[in-house]
Design a protein around this motif. Structure first.
Motif, PDB file in Angstrom:
ATOM      1  N   LYS A 124     -17.328 -40.740 -37.481  1.00 29.92           N
ATOM      2  CA  LYS A 124     -17.892 -40.687 -36.137  1.00 29.92           C
ATOM      3  C   LYS A 124     -16.744 -40.765 -35.128  1.00 29.92           C
ATOM      4  O   LYS A 124     -15.844 -41.570 -35.259  1.00 29.92           O
ATOM      5  N   GLY A 125     -16.770 -39.910 -34.148  1.00 36.35           N
ATOM      6  CA  GLY A 125     -15.720 -39.868 -33.128  1.00 36.35           C
ATOM      7  C   GLY A 125     -14.652 -38.825 -33.398  1.00 36.35           C
ATOM      8  O   GLY A 125     -13.881 -38.474 -32.514  1.00 36.35           O
ATOM      9  N   ASP A 126     -14.581 -38.325 -34.637  1.00 37.49           N
ATOM     10  CA  ASP A 126     -13.627 -37.256 -34.963  1.00 37.49           C
ATOM     11  C   ASP A 126     -14.126 -35.936 -34.396  1.00 37.49           C
ATOM     12  O   ASP A 126     -15.331 -35.663 -34.427  1.00 37.49           O
ATOM     13  N   PHE A 127     -13.202 -35.109 -33.895  1.00 38.72           N
ATOM     14  CA  PHE A 127     -13.618 -33.799 -33.398  1.00 38.72           C
ATOM     15  C   PHE A 127     -12.454 -32.818 -33.392  1.00 38.72           C
ATOM     16  O   PHE A 127     -11.289 -33.198 -33.350  1.00 38.72           O
ATOM     17  N   LEU A 128     -12.804 -31.561 -33.437  1.00 34.55           N
ATOM     18  CA  LEU A 128     -11.908 -30.434 -33.185  1.00 34.55           C
ATOM     19  C   LEU A 128     -12.746 -29.431 -32.407  1.00 34.55           C
ATOM     20  O   LEU A 128     -13.779 -28.961 -32.904  1.00 34.55           O
ATOM     21  N   THR A 129     -12.368 -29.148 -31.170  1.00 31.83           N
ATOM     22  CA  THR A 129     -13.177 -28.336 -30.268  1.00 31.83           C
ATOM     23  C   THR A 129     -12.398 -27.117 -29.778  1.00 31.83           C
ATOM     24  O   THR A 129     -11.260 -27.236 -29.333  1.00 31.83           O
ATOM     25  N   LEU A 130     -13.031 -25.971 -29.881  1.00 33.45           N
ATOM     26  CA  LEU A 130     -12.519 -24.728 -29.318  1.00 33.45           C
ATOM     27  C   LEU A 130     -13.080 -24.579 -27.913  1.00 33.45           C
ATOM     28  O   LEU A 130     -14.280 -24.756 -27.701  1.00 33.45           O
ATOM     29  N   THR A 131     -12.220 -24.260 -26.948  1.00 32.48           N
ATOM     30  CA  THR A 131     -12.659 -23.970 -25.589  1.00 32.48           C
ATOM     31  C   THR A 131     -12.316 -22.525 -25.273  1.00 32.48           C
ATOM     32  O   THR A 131     -11.177 -22.094 -25.448  1.00 32.48           O
ATOM     33  N   ILE A 132     -13.325 -21.778 -24.831  1.00 29.90           N
ATOM     34  CA  ILE A 132     -13.166 -20.387 -24.411  1.00 29.90           C
ATOM     35  C   ILE A 132     -13.329 -20.369 -22.897  1.00 29.90           C
ATOM     36  O   ILE A 132     -14.396 -20.733 -22.379  1.00 29.90           O
ATOM     37  N   THR A 133     -12.278 -19.985 -22.188  1.00 32.61           N
ATOM     38  CA  THR A 133     -12.291 -19.967 -20.729  1.00 32.61           C
ATOM     39  C   THR A 133     -12.227 -18.535 -20.235  1.00 32.61           C
ATOM     40  O   THR A 133     -11.388 -17.760 -20.695  1.00 32.61           O
ATOM     41  N   GLY A 134     -13.115 -18.202 -19.310  1.00 33.68           N
ATOM     42  CA  GLY A 134     -13.100 -16.890 -18.693  1.00 33.68           C
ATOM     43  C   GLY A 134     -12.216 -16.892 -17.462  1.00 33.68           C
ATOM     44  O   GLY A 134     -12.142 -17.903 -16.744  1.00 33.68           O
ATOM     45  N   TYR A 135     -11.560 -15.776 -17.210  1.00 39.94           N
ATOM     46  CA  TYR A 135     -10.716 -15.622 -16.029  1.00 39.94           C
ATOM     47  C   TYR A 135     -11.014 -14.286 -15.369  1.00 39.94           C
ATOM     48  O   TYR A 135     -11.181 -13.274 -16.050  1.00 39.94           O
ATOM     49  N   LYS A 136     -11.056 -14.284 -14.059  1.00 36.30           N
ATOM     50  CA  LYS A 136     -11.095 -13.051 -13.278  1.00 36.30           C
ATOM     51  C   LYS A 136      -9.796 -13.054 -12.501  1.00 36.30           C
ATOM     52  O   LYS A 136      -9.624 -13.849 -11.573  1.00 36.30           O
ATOM     53  N   GLY A 137      -8.866 -12.200 -12.960  1.00 41.64           N
ATOM     54  CA  GLY A 137      -7.501 -12.320 -12.468  1.00 41.64           C
ATOM     55  C   GLY A 137      -6.930 -13.612 -13.033  1.00 41.64           C
ATOM     56  O   GLY A 137      -7.003 -13.857 -14.234  1.00 41.64           O
ATOM     57  N   GLU A 138      -6.431 -14.466 -12.172  1.00 36.54           N
ATOM     58  CA  GLU A 138      -5.890 -15.752 -12.627  1.00 36.54           C
ATOM     59  C   GLU A 138      -6.825 -16.919 -12.320  1.00 36.54           C
ATOM     60  O   GLU A 138      -6.476 -18.072 -12.541  1.00 36.54           O
ATOM     61  N   VAL A 139      -8.028 -16.614 -11.819  1.00 37.53           N
ATOM     62  CA  VAL A 139      -8.978 -17.657 -11.434  1.00 37.53           C
ATOM     63  C   VAL A 139      -9.975 -17.881 -12.568  1.00 37.53           C
ATOM     64  O   VAL A 139     -10.639 -16.944 -13.024  1.00 37.53           O
ATOM     65  N   ALA A 140     -10.079 -19.132 -13.014  1.00 37.73           N
ATOM     66  CA  ALA A 140     -11.034 -19.471 -14.077  1.00 37.73           C
ATOM     67  C   ALA A 140     -12.460 -19.341 -13.551  1.00 37.73           C
ATOM     68  O   ALA A 140     -12.768 -19.786 -12.443  1.00 37.73           O
ATOM     69  N   THR A 141     -13.325 -18.710 -14.346  1.00 40.10           N
ATOM     70  CA  THR A 141     -14.727 -18.528 -13.970  1.00 40.10           C
ATOM     71  C   THR A 141     -15.650 -19.523 -14.671  1.00 40.10           C
ATOM     72  O   THR A 141     -16.819 -19.613 -14.336  1.00 40.10           O
ATOM     73  N   GLY A 142     -15.136 -20.243 -15.647  1.00 34.57           N
ATOM     74  CA  GLY A 142     -15.930 -21.213 -16.392  1.00 34.57           C
ATOM     75  C   GLY A 142     -15.450 -21.295 -17.826  1.00 34.57           C
ATOM     76  O   GLY A 142     -14.577 -20.532 -18.249  1.00 34.57           O
ATOM     77  N   SER A 143     -16.013 -22.230 -18.573  1.00 34.57           N
ATOM     78  CA  SER A 143     -15.628 -22.445 -19.970  1.00 34.57           C
ATOM     79  C   SER A 143     -16.852 -22.699 -20.832  1.00 34.57           C
ATOM     80  O   SER A 143     -17.869 -23.207 -20.352  1.00 34.57           O
ATOM     81  N   VAL A 144     -16.716 -22.359 -22.102  1.00 33.35           N
ATOM     82  CA  VAL A 144     -17.723 -22.630 -23.118  1.00 33.35           C
ATOM     83  C   VAL A 144     -17.000 -23.326 -24.265  1.00 33.35           C
ATOM     84  O   VAL A 144     -15.892 -22.912 -24.631  1.00 33.35           O
ATOM     85  N   THR A 145     -17.596 -24.377 -24.820  1.00 41.22           N
ATOM     86  CA  THR A 145     -16.965 -25.074 -25.941  1.00 41.22           C
ATOM     87  C   THR A 145     -17.744 -24.843 -27.227  1.00 41.22           C
ATOM     88  O   THR A 145     -18.957 -24.646 -27.205  1.00 41.22           O
ATOM     89  N   VAL A 146     -16.997 -24.869 -28.327  1.00 47.34           N
ATOM     90  CA  VAL A 146     -17.569 -24.726 -29.660  1.00 47.34           C
ATOM     91  C   VAL A 146     -17.016 -25.859 -30.512  1.00 47.34           C
ATOM     92  O   VAL A 146     -15.791 -26.001 -30.629  1.00 47.34           O
TER      93      VAL A 146
END
Length: 178
Positions: A102-124
């Motif tokens: 419990k408490g162990d994790f490995l998380t992938l984060t996928i971040t969208g960009y329009k140009g150099e501006v982040a539009t949001g993120s989704v985690t897996v």
């Protein structure tokens, strides 16, 4: 219309080590032996086929972008652990511990960009509290809106002064663009 995603190696250590420095490679290796093949030699293998003849393998912090730099909505993509990442995450290896508590994790984060501006993120969650992503999973990305680039990063609970100890690899395929 045809769209093309492109990427380049990150050259984190000056470009002398190729894929080992981070980036994206195309693979077709399938190997489900998580105990005997959870080594660096199997970094480009996934534990099970999703029916495609090829897929992309991501190592470390990397990104893909549209080669024409036109923003589009990416509806979804399928993601999977690699044999190396899943084997070490489940069984431990080298200095990395198994993420079985419990408490162990490995998380992938996928971040969208329009140009150099982040539009949001989704985690897996690749691993969380002793549960593991063990096969291909469709990840919805429409919430990122129109993007010109997707960035990929991983974070985990088992770290040293060099960062996450688990192999920061995953595969993606079947990118659906609106």
């Amino acid at each position: 219309a045809t769209t093309q995603l492109s990427s380049s190696m990150t050259l984190e250590w000056g470009g002398d080590y190729g894929f080992a420095e981070g980036g994206i490679a195309i693979s077709n290796y399938i190997d489900a032996d998580l105990e005997n093949h959870a080594t660096y030699d199997y970094q480009l293998a996934v534990p099970q086929s999703n029916g495609s003849s090829h897929f992309a393998v991501v190592y470390c912090d990397a990104s893909v972008s549209f080669s024409d730099n036109v923003a589009r909505v990416i509806k979804s993509m399928d993601v999977s652990p690699t044999t190396y990442q899943l084997g070490v995450t489940k069984n431990g290896g080298g200095s990395a511990k198994a993420l079985t508590e419990k408490g162990d994790f490995l998380t992938l984060t996928i971040t969208g960009y329009k140009g150099e501006v982040a539009t949001g993120s989704v985690t897996v969650d690749m691993a969380k509290d002793g549960a593991f992503l063990e096969s291909w999973r469709k990840v919805e990305l429409s919430s990122l809106g129109e993007v010109t680039k997707l960035g990929f990063t991983m974070d985990g609970s088992d770290k040293s002064s060099y960062g996450v100890k688990q192999p920061k690899y995953f595969a993606f395929d079947n990118v659906v663009i609106k």
